[in-house]
Scaffold this motif. Structure first.
Motif, PDB file in Angstrom:
ATOM      1  N   LEU A 164       0.702  -1.186   0.051  1.00  0.00           N
ATOM      2  CA  LEU A 164      -0.066  -0.066  -0.387  1.00  0.00           C
ATOM      3  C   LEU A 164       0.575   1.199  -0.090  1.00  0.00           C
ATOM      4  N   PHE A 165       2.197   0.839   0.473  1.00  0.00           N
ATOM      5  CA  PHE A 165       2.573   2.072   0.408  1.00  0.00           C
ATOM      6  C   PHE A 165       3.377   2.303  -0.314  1.00  0.00           C
ATOM      7  N   GLU A 166       3.965   1.490  -1.448  1.00  0.00           N
ATOM      8  CA  GLU A 166       3.782   1.591  -2.616  1.00  0.00           C
ATOM      9  C   GLU A 166       3.669   2.186  -3.202  1.00  0.00           C
ATOM     10  N   GLN A 167       1.703   1.937  -3.183  1.00  0.00           N
ATOM     11  CA  GLN A 167       1.324   2.455  -4.862  1.00  0.00           C
ATOM     12  C   GLN A 167       0.656   3.958  -4.364  1.00  0.00           C
ATOM     13  N   ALA A 168       0.623   4.293  -2.763  1.00  0.00           N
ATOM     14  CA  ALA A 168       0.374   5.541  -2.051  1.00  0.00           C
ATOM     15  C   ALA A 168       1.426   6.385  -3.492  1.00  0.00           C
ATOM     16  N   GLU A 169       2.826   6.211  -3.216  1.00  0.00           N
ATOM     17  CA  GLU A 169       3.608   7.266  -2.834  1.00  0.00           C
ATOM     18  C   GLU A 169       3.681   7.232  -4.982  1.00  0.00           C
ATOM     19  N   HIS A 170       3.103   6.090  -5.830  1.00  0.00           N
ATOM     20  CA  HIS A 170       2.698   6.392  -6.908  1.00  0.00           C
ATOM     21  C   HIS A 170       1.723   7.340  -7.789  1.00  0.00           C
ATOM     22  N   ALA A 171       0.875   7.183  -6.491  1.00  0.00           N
ATOM     23  CA  ALA A 171      -0.316   8.159  -7.281  1.00  0.00           C
ATOM     24  C   ALA A 171      -0.555   9.460  -7.343  1.00  0.00           C
ATOM     25  N   THR A 172      -1.402   9.744  -8.275  1.00  0.00           N
ATOM     26  CA  THR A 172      -0.863  11.278  -8.847  1.00  0.00           C
ATOM     27  C   THR A 172      -2.333  11.598  -8.701  1.00  0.00           C
ATOM     28  N   SER A 173      -2.734  13.179  -9.162  1.00  0.00           N
ATOM     29  CA  SER A 173      -3.923  13.575  -8.561  1.00  0.00           C
ATOM     30  C   SER A 173      -4.006  14.677 -10.315  1.00  0.00           C
ATOM     31  N   PRO A 174      -4.086  14.487 -11.183  1.00  0.00           N
ATOM     32  CA  PRO A 174      -4.598  15.554 -11.966  1.00  0.00           C
ATOM     33  C   PRO A 174      -5.343  16.983 -11.686  1.00  0.00           C
ATOM     34  N   ALA A 175      -6.234  16.310 -10.890  1.00  0.00           N
ATOM     35  CA  ALA A 175      -7.103  18.017 -10.518  1.00  0.00           C
ATOM     36  C   ALA A 175      -6.251  18.428  -9.373  1.00  0.00           C
ATOM     37  N   MET A 176      -5.628  17.838  -8.626  1.00  0.00           N
ATOM     38  CA  MET A 176      -4.748  18.944  -7.967  1.00  0.00           C
ATOM     39  C   MET A 176      -3.309  19.423  -7.905  1.00  0.00           C
ATOM     40  N   THR A 177      -2.648  19.001  -8.721  1.00  0.00           N
ATOM     41  CA  THR A 177      -1.807  19.437  -9.868  1.00  0.00           C
ATOM     42  C   THR A 177      -2.706  20.508 -10.197  1.00  0.00           C
ATOM     43  N   ALA A 178      -3.727  20.891 -11.243  1.00  0.00           N
ATOM     44  CA  ALA A 178      -4.272  21.998 -11.891  1.00  0.00           C
ATOM     45  C   ALA A 178      -4.280  23.202 -10.321  1.00  0.00           C
ATOM     46  N   ILE A 179      -4.412  22.956  -8.871  1.00  0.00           N
ATOM     47  CA  ILE A 179      -4.611  24.119  -8.400  1.00  0.00           C
ATOM     48  C   ILE A 179      -3.822  24.712  -7.542  1.00  0.00           C
ATOM     49  N   PRO A 180      -3.321  26.053  -7.739  1.00  0.00           N
ATOM     50  CA  PRO A 180      -1.975  26.840  -7.281  1.00  0.00           C
ATOM     51  C   PRO A 180      -1.814  26.298  -6.039  1.00  0.00           C
ATOM     52  N   ARG A 181      -0.584  26.428  -6.106  1.00  0.00           N
ATOM     53  CA  ARG A 181       0.075  25.915  -4.507  1.00  0.00           C
ATOM     54  C   ARG A 181      -0.764  27.070  -3.739  1.00  0.00           C
ATOM     55  N   GLU A 182      -0.837  29.249  -3.754  1.00  0.00           N
ATOM     56  CA  GLU A 182      -1.319  29.692  -2.990  1.00  0.00           C
ATOM     57  C   GLU A 182      -2.829  29.309  -2.284  1.00  0.00           C
ATOM     58  N   GLU A 183      -3.262  29.130  -3.494  1.00  0.00           N
ATOM     59  CA  GLU A 183      -4.523  28.456  -3.451  1.00  0.00           C
ATOM     60  C   GLU A 183      -4.970  27.204  -2.296  1.00  0.00           C
ATOM     61  N   ARG A 184      -3.870  26.254  -3.213  1.00  0.00           N
ATOM     62  CA  ARG A 184      -4.140  24.916  -2.151  1.00  0.00           C
ATOM     63  C   ARG A 184      -4.125  25.280  -0.503  1.00  0.00           C
ATOM     64  N   GLU A 185      -3.010  26.260  -0.112  1.00  0.00           N
ATOM     65  CA  GLU A 185      -2.850  26.424   0.881  1.00  0.00           C
ATOM     66  C   GLU A 185      -3.728  27.261   1.559  1.00  0.00           C
ATOM     67  N   ARG A 186      -4.791  27.942   0.839  1.00  0.00           N
ATOM     68  CA  ARG A 186      -5.883  27.752   1.411  1.00  0.00           C
ATOM     69  C   ARG A 186      -7.363  27.818   1.998  1.00  0.00           C
ATOM     70  N   LEU A 187      -7.273  26.621   0.506  1.00  0.00           N
ATOM     71  CA  LEU A 187      -8.730  25.357   1.215  1.00  0.00           C
ATOM     72  C   LEU A 187      -8.086  24.404   2.154  1.00  0.00           C
ATOM     73  N   MET A 188      -6.474  24.403   2.008  1.00  0.00           N
ATOM     74  CA  MET A 188      -6.285  23.355   3.127  1.00  0.00           C
ATOM     75  C   MET A 188      -7.054  24.403   4.754  1.00  0.00           C
ATOM     76  N   ARG A 189      -6.915  25.413   5.095  1.00  0.00           N
ATOM     77  CA  ARG A 189      -6.763  26.163   5.819  1.00  0.00           C
ATOM     78  C   ARG A 189      -8.365  26.436   5.845  1.00  0.00           C
ATOM     79  N   SER A 190      -9.281  26.090   5.055  1.00  0.00           N
ATOM     80  CA  SER A 190     -10.847  27.512   5.196  1.00  0.00           C
ATOM     81  C   SER A 190     -11.491  25.723   5.432  1.00  0.00           C
ATOM     82  N   LYS A 191     -12.666  26.255   6.508  1.00  0.00           N
ATOM     83  CA  LYS A 191     -13.684  25.815   6.968  1.00  0.00           C
ATOM     84  C   LYS A 191     -14.755  25.173   7.106  1.00  0.00           C
TER      85      LYS A 191
END
Length: 219
Positions: free
Chosen positions: A17-44
C-alpha cells in the motif's frame, strides 16, 4: 510474542500500500495553484470540496508515524480508538494491529470520500483486522457526533486540518484521563495548536518530529 504489525498478512500489505501511495497522482490537485491549495487546506467551509479533489491521493501517515501510532496504542493498552481521516486506511491498519495485540478493542474511523471508504474496508479485510474496525462514511462532524464509546483511549486527527478543533469538540467529553491525541500535520491548524498548548487547556502537548503533535489529556 509475535507482533501483528510485523507479520503476514499485515506487514506485506502495508509494504504494497505504501508503494501504491507513493506512485498515486492527481491531475485535479496538480491544477490548483500552490497559494490556493494552502488557502483551501485552512478553510472551514471548503474542506469537503478540497478533499474531494484529492480523492486519488492517498495522503497517508509516514511509516514512522504509523509505527509511532502502533507504539502509543500498545503501550497504553488502548481498547477504544477514534480516527478522523481514514483515507485508504494505512494509519487504521497500524492502530488496528495494536488493538489486536492488546487483546481486542474497537476502532471507529471516519472518511467522507466513498471510493476511499470502499478500498479502506477492503484493506481491513486483507489485513485480517476488519472485525476490529468500523469506518463511518460521511462528514466527520456528523459521523462522529453520535454513538462513540463512553471512554476513548486514543484519538488520531488526520483529516481536514481546518476542523481539528471541531472534531476534538465532538470527542473531548469521552477522552479518558491520560488519553492521547495524535494530530498529523497540525501546523496547518494554528487554532488547534494554540488550544492544546495553552497551560489552561487541560492537555500537555509537544511536537514530535516534523509532522506530528502529540498531546495527553491531564484531567
Amino acid at each position: 510474542m509475535p507482533s501483528t504489525l510485523t507479520n503476514a498478512p499485515l506487514a506485506p500489505l502495508l509494504d504494497r500500500l505504501f508503494e501504491q501511495a507513493e506512485h498515486a497522482t492527481s491531475p485535479a490537485m496538480t491544477a490548483i495553484p500552490r497559494e490556493e491549495r494552502e488557502r483551501l487546506m485552512r478553510s472551514k467551509t471548503e474542506y469537503l470540496d478540497f478533499y474531494s479533489r484529492a480523492k486519488d491521493l492517498w495522503l497517508p501517515v509516514s511509516r514512522e508515524t504509523g509505527v509511532l501510532l502502533y507504539q502509543l496504542a500498545r503501550s497504553t493498552n488502548a481498547r477504544n480508538i477514534v480516527e478522523f481521516g481514514t483515507s485508504f486506511g494505512l494509519s487504521t491498519l497500524y492502530l488496528a494491529a495494536a488493538l489486536r495485540d492488546n487483546g481486542g478493542g474497537r476502532l471507529i474511523g471516519s472518511e467522507f470520500e466513498p471510493s476511499k471508504v470502499t478500498k479502506a474496508r477492503r484493506h481491513m479485510v486483507e489485513g485480517g483486522v476488519d472485525d476490529l474496525v468500523e469506518i463511518r462514511e460521511g462528514d466527520a462532524l456528523k459521523t462522529l457526533a453520535t454513538n462513540l464509546p463512553e471512554s476513548i483511549d486514543l484519538l488520531l486527527l488526520d483529516g481536514a486540518k481546518s476542523i481539528y478543533c471541531e472534531v476534538l469538540d465532538l470527542v473531548e467529553s469521552r477522552l479518558r484521563s491520560g488519553a492521547l491525541i495524535v494530530a498529523d500535520n497540525a501546523d496547518y491548524s494554528p487554532e488547534y495548536l494554540a488550544r492544546l498548548r495553552s497551560p489552561a487547556s487541560g492537555y500537555l502537548s509537544v511536537p514530535v518530529g516534523e509532522d506530528v503533535e502529540l498531546s495527553i489529556r491531564l484531567g
